[in-house]
Design a protein around this motif. Sequence first.
Motif, PDB file in Angstrom:
ATOM      1  N   ARG A 126       0.832  -1.212   0.000  1.00 33.93           N
ATOM      2  CA  ARG A 126       0.000   0.000   0.000  1.00 33.93           C
ATOM      3  C   ARG A 126       0.863   1.257   0.000  1.00 33.93           C
ATOM      4  NH1 ARG A 126      -4.622  -1.958   4.262  1.00 33.93           N
ATOM      5  NH2 ARG A 126      -5.752  -3.266   2.788  1.00 33.93           N
ATOM      6  N   ILE A 127       1.957   1.229   0.754  1.00 31.00           N
ATOM      7  CA  ILE A 127       2.865   2.378   0.787  1.00 31.00           C
ATOM      8  C   ILE A 127       3.484   2.597  -0.596  1.00 31.00           C
ATOM      9  CG2 ILE A 127       5.098   3.176   1.684  1.00 31.00           C
ATOM     10  CD1 ILE A 127       4.267   1.883   4.380  1.00 31.00           C
ATOM     11  N   ARG A 128       3.936   1.509  -1.230  1.00 31.46           N
ATOM     12  CA  ARG A 128       4.531   1.628  -2.568  1.00 31.46           C
ATOM     13  C   ARG A 128       3.506   2.125  -3.583  1.00 31.46           C
ATOM     14  NH1 ARG A 128       6.390  -3.543  -1.463  1.00 31.46           N
ATOM     15  NH2 ARG A 128       5.173  -4.361  -3.205  1.00 31.46           N
ATOM     16  N   GLN A 129       2.264   1.667  -3.477  1.00 32.10           N
ATOM     17  CA  GLN A 129       1.213   2.139  -4.391  1.00 32.10           C
ATOM     18  C   GLN A 129       0.978   3.629  -4.204  1.00 32.10           C
ATOM     19  OE1 GLN A 129      -2.012  -0.463  -3.310  1.00 32.10           O
ATOM     20  NE2 GLN A 129      -1.488  -1.989  -4.859  1.00 32.10           N
ATOM     21  N   CYS A 136       3.620   9.883  -9.814  1.00 34.61           N
ATOM     22  CA  CYS A 136       2.959  10.173 -11.096  1.00 34.61           C
ATOM     23  C   CYS A 136       2.319  11.559 -11.069  1.00 34.61           C
ATOM     24  CB  CYS A 136       1.903   9.111 -11.408  1.00 34.61           C
ATOM     25  SG  CYS A 136       2.596   7.524 -11.885  1.00 34.61           S
ATOM     26  N   PHE A 137       1.677  11.894  -9.973  1.00 34.99           N
ATOM     27  CA  PHE A 137       1.044  13.206  -9.849  1.00 34.99           C
ATOM     28  C   PHE A 137       2.097  14.308  -9.889  1.00 34.99           C
ATOM     29  CE2 PHE A 137      -0.710  16.681  -7.215  1.00 34.99           C
ATOM     30  CZ  PHE A 137      -1.829  16.973  -7.970  1.00 34.99           C
ATOM     31  N   THR A 138       3.184  14.117  -9.136  1.00 35.79           N
ATOM     32  CA  THR A 138       4.264  15.108  -9.119  1.00 35.79           C
ATOM     33  C   THR A 138       4.886  15.241 -10.505  1.00 35.79           C
ATOM     34  OG1 THR A 138       4.723  14.586  -6.809  1.00 35.79           O
ATOM     35  CG2 THR A 138       6.451  15.733  -8.018  1.00 35.79           C
ATOM     36  N   GLY A 139       5.137  14.120 -11.167  1.00 34.94           N
ATOM     37  CA  GLY A 139       5.695  14.152 -12.521  1.00 34.94           C
ATOM     38  C   GLY A 139       4.773  14.870 -13.486  1.00 34.94           C
ATOM     39  N   GLY A 140       3.476  14.616 -13.347  1.00 35.63           N
ATOM     40  CA  GLY A 140       2.502  15.298 -14.203  1.00 35.63           C
ATOM     41  C   GLY A 140       2.510  16.799 -13.973  1.00 35.63           C
ATOM     42  N   LEU A 141       2.588  17.203 -12.709  1.00 30.81           N
ATOM     43  CA  LEU A 141       2.644  18.636 -12.405  1.00 30.81           C
ATOM     44  C   LEU A 141       3.910  19.269 -12.960  1.00 30.81           C
ATOM     45  CD1 LEU A 141       1.295  18.895  -8.735  1.00 30.81           C
ATOM     46  CD2 LEU A 141       0.187  19.648 -10.845  1.00 30.81           C
ATOM     47  N   ILE A 142       5.042  18.579 -12.822  1.00 30.18           N
ATOM     48  CA  ILE A 142       6.305  19.107 -13.354  1.00 30.18           C
ATOM     49  C   ILE A 142       6.218  19.224 -14.871  1.00 30.18           C
ATOM     50  CG2 ILE A 142       8.749  18.544 -13.711  1.00 30.18           C
ATOM     51  CD1 ILE A 142       8.721  17.386 -10.846  1.00 30.18           C
TER      52      ILE A 142
END
Length: 165
Positions: A126-129, A136-142
């Motif tokens: 769960r932590i890894r997920q 993914c969210f951070t990469g998308g924002l960047i």
Amino acid sequence: MDPLTALATISAIWGGIKKTVEIGREVQDVMGQLSQWAQAADVLEQAAQSEPKKPPLFKKLNFGDDTKQAFDAYAAKVKMREMEAEIRHEFLYGGLCHLGMDGLREFYNVRRQIREQRIKAIQDQRIRQRQFVEACFTGGLILLGSAAVISIIWMAVEVISMGAA
């Protein structure tokens, strides 16, 4: 596997274990059947403890019969308690009595360790997920921010080149 199927499976396996012990077969046969029983019992326990899945956002919710579900869960718990008592009896007085109380304690300790490892593995997953989703969210924002900055610079260069011409 649903709880009723798991309960039927462990009941059938338990019947086989009792017959094996009554016949006086080898300890390996008894241990093998106990292993099958424990696997089915784990499925039943996980089904009883699992959190219900989140329903789709716009689907009509249908929970079924609460009384039946409660009775099934209670019946499974009672059956598991009875089987646990019989396992204890087998270690202390039955076909596994040569292992005695020390064997029973070791069995309980090994089972506890395995459960702890499984719980830890689920928590780690769960932590890894969560970390994956956050990455993914951070990469998308960047990526979105970079695209916006590049667009602004490109537009500024276009405006400057139009003004110079």
